[in-house]
Design a protein around this motif. Structure first.
Motif, short mmCIF file in Angstrom:
data_model
loop_
_atom_site.label_atom_id
_atom_site.label_comp_id
_atom_site.label_asym_id
_atom_site.label_seq_id
_atom_site.Cartn_x
_atom_site.Cartn_y
_atom_site.Cartn_z
N TYR A 112 7.07 -1.93 21.53
CA TYR A 112 7.02 -0.48 21.63
C TYR A 112 5.75 0.07 20.98
CZ TYR A 112 8.18 0.20 16.70
OH TYR A 112 8.14 0.21 15.32
N LEU A 113 5.33 -0.57 19.88
CA LEU A 113 4.13 -0.12 19.18
C LEU A 113 2.88 -0.43 20.01
CD1 LEU A 113 2.64 1.01 16.75
CD2 LEU A 113 2.78 -1.24 15.67
N VAL A 114 2.84 -1.60 20.62
CA VAL A 114 1.70 -1.98 21.45
C VAL A 114 1.56 -1.02 22.62
CG1 VAL A 114 0.76 -3.75 22.97
CG2 VAL A 114 1.78 -4.40 20.79
N ARG A 115 2.69 -0.67 23.26
CA ARG A 115 2.64 0.28 24.38
C ARG A 115 2.07 1.62 23.94
NH1 ARG A 115 7.74 -2.11 25.56
NH2 ARG A 115 8.82 -0.37 24.53
N ARG A 116 2.49 2.07 22.77
CA ARG A 116 2.01 3.34 22.22
C ARG A 116 0.52 3.25 21.91
NH1 ARG A 116 0.97 5.43 17.19
NH2 ARG A 116 1.50 7.63 16.82
N MET A 117 0.10 2.13 21.34
CA MET A 117 -1.30 1.96 20.98
C MET A 117 -2.19 1.92 22.23
SD MET A 117 -0.99 -0.84 17.87
CE MET A 117 -2.74 -0.79 17.44
N ILE A 118 -1.71 1.28 23.28
CA ILE A 118 -2.48 1.22 24.54
C ILE A 118 -2.66 2.62 25.09
CG2 ILE A 118 -2.42 0.46 26.94
CD1 ILE A 118 -0.99 -2.08 25.96
N ALA A 133 -9.98 2.63 10.51
CA ALA A 133 -9.31 3.92 10.63
C ALA A 133 -8.73 4.11 12.03
CB ALA A 133 -10.29 5.04 10.31
N PHE A 134 -9.46 3.64 13.04
CA PHE A 134 -8.99 3.73 14.42
C PHE A 134 -7.67 2.97 14.58
CE2 PHE A 134 -9.51 2.21 18.97
CZ PHE A 134 -9.25 3.45 19.54
N GLY A 135 -7.62 1.75 14.01
CA GLY A 135 -6.38 0.99 14.07
C GLY A 135 -5.24 1.67 13.35
N CYS A 136 -5.56 2.31 12.22
CA CYS A 136 -4.53 3.03 11.46
C CYS A 136 -3.98 4.20 12.26
CB CYS A 136 -5.13 3.51 10.13
SG CYS A 136 -4.01 4.54 9.14
N VAL A 137 -4.88 4.96 12.89
CA VAL A 137 -4.47 6.11 13.69
C VAL A 137 -3.59 5.67 14.86
CG1 VAL A 137 -5.33 7.85 15.30
CG2 VAL A 137 -6.39 7.59 13.06
N LEU A 138 -3.93 4.54 15.45
CA LEU A 138 -3.13 4.04 16.56
C LEU A 138 -1.74 3.62 16.12
CD1 LEU A 138 -5.71 1.87 18.56
CD2 LEU A 138 -5.02 4.23 18.96
N GLY A 139 -1.59 3.34 14.83
CA GLY A 139 -0.26 3.05 14.31
C GLY A 139 -0.09 1.70 13.69
N PHE A 140 -1.21 0.92 13.53
CA PHE A 140 -1.08 -0.41 12.95
C PHE A 140 -1.34 -0.38 11.46
CE2 PHE A 140 -1.80 -4.93 12.30
CZ PHE A 140 -0.80 -5.48 13.11
N ARG A 178 2.57 15.96 21.86
CA ARG A 178 2.33 16.69 20.61
C ARG A 178 2.81 15.89 19.40
NH1 ARG A 178 4.62 22.76 19.06
NH2 ARG A 178 3.71 22.82 16.95
N GLU A 179 3.94 15.24 19.55
CA GLU A 179 4.48 14.45 18.44
C GLU A 179 3.56 13.29 18.09
OE1 GLU A 179 8.48 11.82 17.33
OE2 GLU A 179 8.42 13.06 19.14
N GLU A 180 3.01 12.64 19.09
CA GLU A 180 2.09 11.54 18.85
C GLU A 180 0.81 12.04 18.19
OE1 GLU A 180 1.65 9.80 22.74
OE2 GLU A 180 2.98 8.15 22.20
N ARG A 181 0.33 13.21 18.64
CA ARG A 181 -0.88 13.78 18.06
C ARG A 181 -0.67 14.11 16.59
NH1 ARG A 181 -1.58 17.32 21.48
NH2 ARG A 181 -3.23 16.33 22.70
N THR A 182 0.45 14.72 16.28
CA THR A 182 0.76 15.07 14.89
C THR A 182 0.86 13.81 14.03
OG1 THR A 182 1.96 17.05 15.59
CG2 THR A 182 2.40 16.23 13.37
N ASP A 183 1.52 12.80 14.55
CA ASP A 183 1.69 11.55 13.81
C ASP A 183 0.33 10.89 13.56
OD1 ASP A 183 3.27 9.43 12.64
OD2 ASP A 183 2.77 8.25 14.42
N ALA A 184 -0.55 10.91 14.57
CA ALA A 184 -1.87 10.29 14.43
C ALA A 184 -2.70 11.03 13.38
CB ALA A 184 -2.59 10.30 15.78
#
Length: 389
Positions: free
Chosen positions: A33-39, A70-77, A368-374
């Motif tokens: 699920y995380l990989v799909r989100r990161m892609i 930082a890019f990896g962190c923003v993507l969620g890793f 919007r939720e993904e943007r806020t989380d990032a």
């Protein structure tokens, strides 16, 4: 583009007052699920950056260790794990589309890292690159790996290698090595605009937790004279080179030799560990080639860490041409420490790095939720890197 300063932090007492990134080796895989989100996120964010600044600037950003982290962190890793390198690279390989981003990526982790050459040939056809540009990409791909395997001997073995490139032949390389003894990883960054010579301080940055007390760096400016002597040695008669090796061994009290024309067991001299085996047939091939420069010497098939180390030590211990034994790890991603250690914060550089990511998040076509989380993850990253700012 303002050049970044370099710094290194190793004492535990400095952890609370200096930016610090660890790359511990982690096993396992990122959840699906995380990989799909990161892609999805990397596709959208990369498009914003490329549309606004172009492919070259995107490649430049990926060659900045801090921005990549930082890019990896923003993507969620997880921001401090060695996995950020392999996961972000793998995600980008799925997310970047030629018709959308104009960038292709070759290589990968483990066995996939060796597929970069084949990948380049296939992907370059889609760009319609000339044979000259394809050859240049293939050479850059090979030499970046060769340098970080043989010319920089820091105790980390490469297991991950990717090269990203655009239709003009601009490229960036991100590769990572592991050290089984300390359980840590080290990441090496390259950018085509930064490389005038593959054996003269070519990296845009090297990220690692620890600085080795003794690491051979044949790409350092301090190793240039040693490079010249190495080329002269390699171009001389093989018997003369053997004579130099024997002279070096004769000076040491721990002489141990294995007979035979093809292989020689080399001793430990002056505290520097010499290679155990030398292939004289390889030296004969080098002699036939007569390389005109150290880069050409290094590019010869078969020339690896043992050959580089043996020539370097002979050049230094017999002919007095010193090489650099200082670990080349560069914290070029560290824009500064809040107390000025090791140098004052370069606010403009720091703000620029964050501005690129912030703008990419705000402009990305994501929920919007993904943007806020990032944005929260970006804020968290900057706070941990630059406490008190």
């Amino acid at each position: 583009m303002q050049k970044k300063s370099c710094g290194f932090f190793s004492r535990a007492s400095e952890l609370q007052r200096a930016p610090f990134i660890n790359l511990p080796l982690h096993t396992g895989r990122a959840p699906a699920y995380l990989v799909r989100r990161m892609i999805r996120m990397s596709h959208a964010m990369s498009k914003v950056i490329i549309d606004e600044y172009g492919q070259v600037e995107f490649l430049r950003r990926l060659s900045d260790p801090l921005w990549f982290q930082a890019f990896g962190c923003v993507l969620g890793f997880d921001w401090h794990s060695s996995g950020v390198t392999t996961v972000v690279s793998g995600v980008l390989k799925q997310a970047l589309k030629l018709d959308v981003h104009g960038i292709s990526i070759a290589g990968g982790k483990g066995k996939k890292s060796t597929s970069a050459k084949t990948d380049i040939l296939l992907l370059a056809e889609n760009f319609g690159l000339s044979s000259a540009k394809i050859d240049s990409l293939l050479y850059a791909n090979r030499m970046a790996a060769k340098v970080d395997t043989a010319a920089v001997q820091d105790g980390y073995s490469l297991y991950h290698h990717v090269i990203l490139f655009d239709k003009c032949g601009n490229w960036a390389v991100v590769q990572q090595g592991m050290n089984a003894e300390n359980g840590m990883a080290r990441r090496y960054h390259w950018f085509s605009d930064n490389v005038q010579n593959f054996v003269r301080e070519p990296h845009t940055g090297i990220i690692s937790e620890k600085k080795n007390p003794c690491a051979l760096d044949m790409t350092a400016a301090q190793s240039q004279e040693n490079q010249k002597v190495c080329v002269d040695l390699a171009k001389s008669d093989t018997n003369n080179l053997k004579s130099s090796v024997y002279r070096l061994a004769a000076r040491d009290t721990l002489d141990r030799w294995l007979g035979g024309d093809m292989v020689v067991d080399v001793v430990n001299t002056s505290g520097y560990e010499m290679p155990r085996r030398l292939d004289w047939a390889l030296f004969k091939r080098i002699y036939d080639v007569q390389p005109g420069s150290y880069e050409e010497l290094l590019s010869i098939p078969g020339v690896g860490g043992a050959t580089v180390r043996a020539l370097s030590l002979i050049a230094e211990l017999i002919y007095g041409a010193k090489a650099s034994w200082s670990d080349p790890v560069k914290y070029s991603f560290a824009h500064g420490g809040k107390d000025g250690v090791p140098y004052p914060i370069a606010r403009k550089v720091y703000d620029e790095s964050i501005r690129y990511l912030y703008g990419a998040i705000e402009g990305a076509e994501i929920e919007r939720e993904e943007r806020t989380d990032a944005l929260k993850k970006l804020a968290s990253f900057t706070t941990r890197m630059f406490p008190g700012q």
